[in-house]
Write a protein that holds these residues in place. Structure first.
Motif, PDB file in Angstrom:
ATOM      1  N   GLU A   1      37.923  42.103  40.254  1.00  0.00           N
ATOM      2  CA  GLU A   1      38.688  42.745  41.319  1.00  0.00           C
ATOM      3  C   GLU A   1      39.463  41.685  42.118  1.00  0.00           C
ATOM      4  OE1 GLU A   1      34.829  41.529  43.238  1.00  0.00           O
ATOM      5  OE2 GLU A   1      35.510  42.292  41.292  1.00  0.00           O
ATOM      6  N   PRO A   2      40.705  41.993  42.523  1.00  0.00           N
ATOM      7  CA  PRO A   2      41.497  41.025  43.292  1.00  0.00           C
ATOM      8  C   PRO A   2      40.919  40.806  44.693  1.00  0.00           C
ATOM      9  CG  PRO A   2      42.629  43.123  43.208  1.00  0.00           C
ATOM     10  CD  PRO A   2      41.432  43.249  42.289  1.00  0.00           C
ATOM     11  N   ILE A   3      41.072  39.617  45.209  1.00  0.00           N
ATOM     12  CA  ILE A   3      40.602  39.281  46.557  1.00  0.00           C
ATOM     13  C   ILE A   3      41.841  39.068  47.435  1.00  0.00           C
ATOM     14  CG2 ILE A   3      39.167  37.738  47.929  1.00  0.00           C
ATOM     15  CD1 ILE A   3      37.764  36.909  45.339  1.00  0.00           C
ATOM     16  N   PRO A   4      42.218  40.049  48.252  1.00  0.00           N
ATOM     17  CA  PRO A   4      43.483  39.978  48.993  1.00  0.00           C
ATOM     18  C   PRO A   4      43.654  38.708  49.827  1.00  0.00           C
ATOM     19  CG  PRO A   4      42.632  42.193  49.074  1.00  0.00           C
ATOM     20  CD  PRO A   4      41.560  41.358  48.430  1.00  0.00           C
ATOM     21  N   TRP A   5      42.601  38.306  50.552  1.00  0.00           N
ATOM     22  CA  TRP A   5      42.790  37.152  51.440  1.00  0.00           C
ATOM     23  C   TRP A   5      43.031  35.874  50.640  1.00  0.00           C
ATOM     24  CZ3 TRP A   5      39.924  32.688  51.578  1.00  0.00           C
ATOM     25  CH2 TRP A   5      38.656  32.701  50.983  1.00  0.00           C
ATOM     26  N   VAL A   6      42.482  35.787  49.421  1.00  0.00           N
ATOM     27  CA  VAL A   6      42.752  34.623  48.572  1.00  0.00           C
ATOM     28  C   VAL A   6      44.208  34.651  48.101  1.00  0.00           C
ATOM     29  CG1 VAL A   6      42.155  33.437  46.425  1.00  0.00           C
ATOM     30  CG2 VAL A   6      40.345  34.419  47.854  1.00  0.00           C
TER      31      VAL A   6
ATOM     32  N   ALA B   1      47.722  48.166  47.185  1.00  0.00           N
ATOM     33  CA  ALA B   1      48.633  47.920  48.317  1.00  0.00           C
ATOM     34  C   ALA B   1      48.204  46.729  49.162  1.00  0.00           C
ATOM     35  CB  ALA B   1      48.720  49.176  49.184  1.00  0.00           C
ATOM     36  N   LEU B   2      46.909  46.573  49.387  1.00  0.00           N
ATOM     37  CA  LEU B   2      46.446  45.455  50.215  1.00  0.00           C
ATOM     38  C   LEU B   2      46.729  44.118  49.529  1.00  0.00           C
ATOM     39  CD1 LEU B   2      45.070  44.907  52.913  1.00  0.00           C
ATOM     40  CD2 LEU B   2      42.869  44.854  51.719  1.00  0.00           C
ATOM     41  N   THR B   3      46.568  44.078  48.216  1.00  0.00           N
ATOM     42  CA  THR B   3      46.861  42.850  47.473  1.00  0.00           C
ATOM     43  C   THR B   3      48.348  42.534  47.520  1.00  0.00           C
ATOM     44  OG1 THR B   3      44.998  43.235  45.981  1.00  0.00           O
ATOM     45  CG2 THR B   3      46.705  41.717  45.229  1.00  0.00           C
ATOM     46  N   LEU B   4      49.195  43.542  47.310  1.00  0.00           N
ATOM     47  CA  LEU B   4      50.642  43.317  47.359  1.00  0.00           C
ATOM     48  C   LEU B   4      51.089  42.906  48.754  1.00  0.00           C
ATOM     49  CD1 LEU B   4      53.370  43.332  45.982  1.00  0.00           C
ATOM     50  CD2 LEU B   4      53.527  45.796  46.421  1.00  0.00           C
ATOM     51  N   ALA B   5      50.505  43.497  49.788  1.00  0.00           N
ATOM     52  CA  ALA B   5      50.825  43.100  51.162  1.00  0.00           C
ATOM     53  C   ALA B   5      50.420  41.655  51.407  1.00  0.00           C
ATOM     54  CB  ALA B   5      50.125  44.027  52.152  1.00  0.00           C
ATOM     55  N   ALA B   6      49.267  41.250  50.872  1.00  0.00           N
ATOM     56  CA  ALA B   6      48.800  39.872  51.044  1.00  0.00           C
ATOM     57  C   ALA B   6      49.740  38.892  50.363  1.00  0.00           C
ATOM     58  CB  ALA B   6      47.387  39.734  50.472  1.00  0.00           C
ATOM     59  N   ILE B   7      50.178  39.226  49.145  1.00  0.00           N
ATOM     60  CA  ILE B   7      51.117  38.355  48.429  1.00  0.00           C
ATOM     61  C   ILE B   7      52.440  38.270  49.187  1.00  0.00           C
ATOM     62  CG2 ILE B   7      52.443  38.098  46.296  1.00  0.00           C
ATOM     63  CD1 ILE B   7      50.128  39.577  44.865  1.00  0.00           C
ATOM     64  N   SER B   8      52.932  39.413  49.647  1.00  0.00           N
ATOM     65  CA  SER B   8      54.222  39.462  50.353  1.00  0.00           C
ATOM     66  C   SER B   8      54.168  38.670  51.648  1.00  0.00           C
ATOM     67  CB  SER B   8      54.598  40.918  50.641  1.00  0.00           C
ATOM     68  OG  SER B   8      54.654  41.677  49.454  1.00  0.00           O
ATOM     69  N   CYS B   9      53.115  38.883  52.436  1.00  0.00           N
ATOM     70  CA  CYS B   9      52.986  38.150  53.702  1.00  0.00           C
ATOM     71  C   CYS B   9      52.802  36.653  53.465  1.00  0.00           C
ATOM     72  CB  CYS B   9      51.801  38.699  54.503  1.00  0.00           C
ATOM     73  SG  CYS B   9      52.079  40.326  55.220  1.00  0.00           S
ATOM     74  N   GLY B  10      52.004  36.304  52.463  1.00  0.00           N
ATOM     75  CA  GLY B  10      51.804  34.882  52.178  1.00  0.00           C
ATOM     76  C   GLY B  10      53.102  34.197  51.830  1.00  0.00           C
ATOM     77  N   ALA B  11      53.886  34.806  50.925  1.00  0.00           N
ATOM     78  CA  ALA B  11      55.132  34.181  50.482  1.00  0.00           C
ATOM     79  C   ALA B  11      56.163  34.095  51.599  1.00  0.00           C
ATOM     80  CB  ALA B  11      55.701  34.956  49.297  1.00  0.00           C
TER      81      ALA B  11
END
Length: 468
Positions: free
Chosen positions: A362-367, A404-414
């Protein structure tokens, strides 16, 4: 540089391309070791250290030094994989990434430099906060680059009389050049790539709004406190401007031209008629049309904007030339690093990639937030976003819903962490160059990173705890 020089430069760039197709197979990132990243590290250290240790040499020869680091990658690459492969890789980078990038940057730089905000504008804390807030809002409409180019000169003029103003330019980069671009695909290149991959246009508006508002409000509040403290120490320096002149915009034709640029960016996402071949590389016809339109916009802007207006705006070519030279070398030298990341578990970065998933896959959003952000701080944040987008499955329907949480994490990180260094996002370095071109001081590379460490990293820790 005259207006006619712009298309001449574009023609010259095409004229020096190889006359025969680069019939080269792409080298897989799985074949590359981490040692291929040494020229990129050398390029970063040159940008960071040489202005401090050998400023005179750097300012007069940064183009040659950058070309040297690029050659230090390309020549061994040619020996290891063959000259045709090396030539094909460089041409691929230039055609697919660098030329569209620099054409868009040129259009926004020239049009932004042709809009003049006249009138009495005194850089008080409230005025500065208003300018930064305005830039943060419009960055998602006209892009972080467009908003930065439009507002950095008014901010410079409003604060020209102040002695303590470095913090203003640093927070300008934080907010206008980065955080502000998080609400639409027009705001920042990573989100635009997501849009091209199938993420709906307003997904970021609805799913990143809370994170955007949280960061923007806290940063504006922190800036206001700093600026009030600085203002209290230099009130005596306020110039006597006499009768207040109302604010007005001149060069409005350039706002229309910026609109043309924005529309062209949208067209590139909606209209994809197929690919064309140039010297052995294929590129989407819409992207090639975009390059032509962006160069034409810059040319028209130079022809229609009075020279006196540009002079009053402090417009000069030094900043865009510096960015063009440095980022040409950055794009070339960072390509093997991105290739290694794209290889995922098959590449040298496999231990890093493994951190993104839990014991059951499972993906880890904060990572995802911190890895995509940390790499976006020093690599181009657009391809870095794409690497983690694909690592998370690459299915836009799944990522917009269950993921959605994973995509939001990637988007915010970038998007957010592109603010951590001068090279994390193109407008960062552009703003730095324009400020220095106007005779103002900016922090060194490490000095700027220290500002980010103090103000951004704690903010991103809070974002992690609250949202991810």
């Amino acid at each position: 540089m005259s207006a006619a020089t712009i298309p001449a430069l574009a023609a010259a760039a095409l004229a020096i391309l190889p006359a025969t197709p680069a019939a080269a197979a792409e080298v897989s990132g799985a074949e590359l070791s981490v040692f291929w990243g040494i020229p990129f590290v050398g390029m970063l250290l040159s940008i960071a250290l040489m202005p401090l240790l050998a400023g005179h040499i750097w300012h007069h020869h940064y183009g040659k030094i950058s070309a040297g680091w690029a050659a230090l990658l390309v020549l061994p690459f040619a020996i290891a994989f063959g000259p045709e492969v090396a030539a094909g890789e460089v041409w691929h980078i230039m055609l697919q990434e660098y030329i569209p990038f620099i054409a868009l940057l040129l259009a926004l730089y020239v049009t932004g430099g042709g809009v003049l905000l006249k009138g009495t504008l005194v850089g008080t804390p409230l005025v500065n906060v208003a300018l930064l807030a305005l830039g943060t809002v419009i960055a998602s409409i006209m892009g972080t680059t467009g908003a930065s180019m439009l507002l950095i000169r008014p901010v410079l003029r409003a604060n020209a009389f102040r002695r303590r103003k470095t913090h203003t330019f640093v927070f300008f980069i934080f907010l206008v050049s980065n955080i502000g671009g998080s609400l639409t695909p027009l705001g920042d290149p990573p989100l635009y790539l997501g849009f091209l991959k199938g993420v709906s246009f307003f997904w970021t508006t609805t799913h990143l709004f809370s994170e955007f508002l949280f960061c923007a409000v806290l940063l504006l509040a922190a800036y206001y406190v700093l600026d009030v403290m600085a203002w209290a120490r230099e009130k005596a320096a306020i110039p006597d401007t006499g009768a207040k002149e109302p604010l007005r915009l001149e060069g409005l034709v350039n706002l229309a031209l910026i609109g043309v640029v924005v529309v062209m960016v949208l067209v590139q996402g909606a209209w994809q008629p197929g690919e064309v071949s140039l010297f052995g590389q294929h590129i989407g016809a819409e992207r090639l049309l975009g390059v032509v339109v962006f160069v034409a916009v810059a040319f028209v802007s130079m022809r229609l904007t009075p020279v006196a207006l540009r002079e009053a705006n402090g417009f000069a070519w030094g900043a865009i030339l510096e960015v063009a030279k440095l980022f040409a070398a950055i794009f070339v030298t960072m390509s093997p690093v991105l290739a290694i990341l794209r290889a995922g578990e098959a590449g040298a970065a496999a231990p890093l990639v493994a951190l993104t998933s839990g014991p059951h896959g499972e993906p880890i959003p904060w990572v995802y937030f911190w890895l995509s952000g940390a790499l976006s701080s020093f690599l181009d944040n657009a391809p870095t976003y794409l690497v983690f987008f694909n690592l998370a499955g690459g299915d836009p329907i799944h990522l917009m819903t269950e993921g959605a949480l994973t995509l939001a994490a990637i988007s915010c990180g970038a998007v957010f962490m592109g603010a951590n260094s001068y090279i994390g996002n193109a407008p960062n370095f552009m703003v730095k160059a324009i400020v220095e071109e106007n005779g103002e001081r900016m922090p060194s590379f490490f000095g700027y990173c220290a500002w980010a460490l103090v103000f951004l990293v704690p903010l991103f820790i809070l974002v992690t705890l609250i949202f991810f």
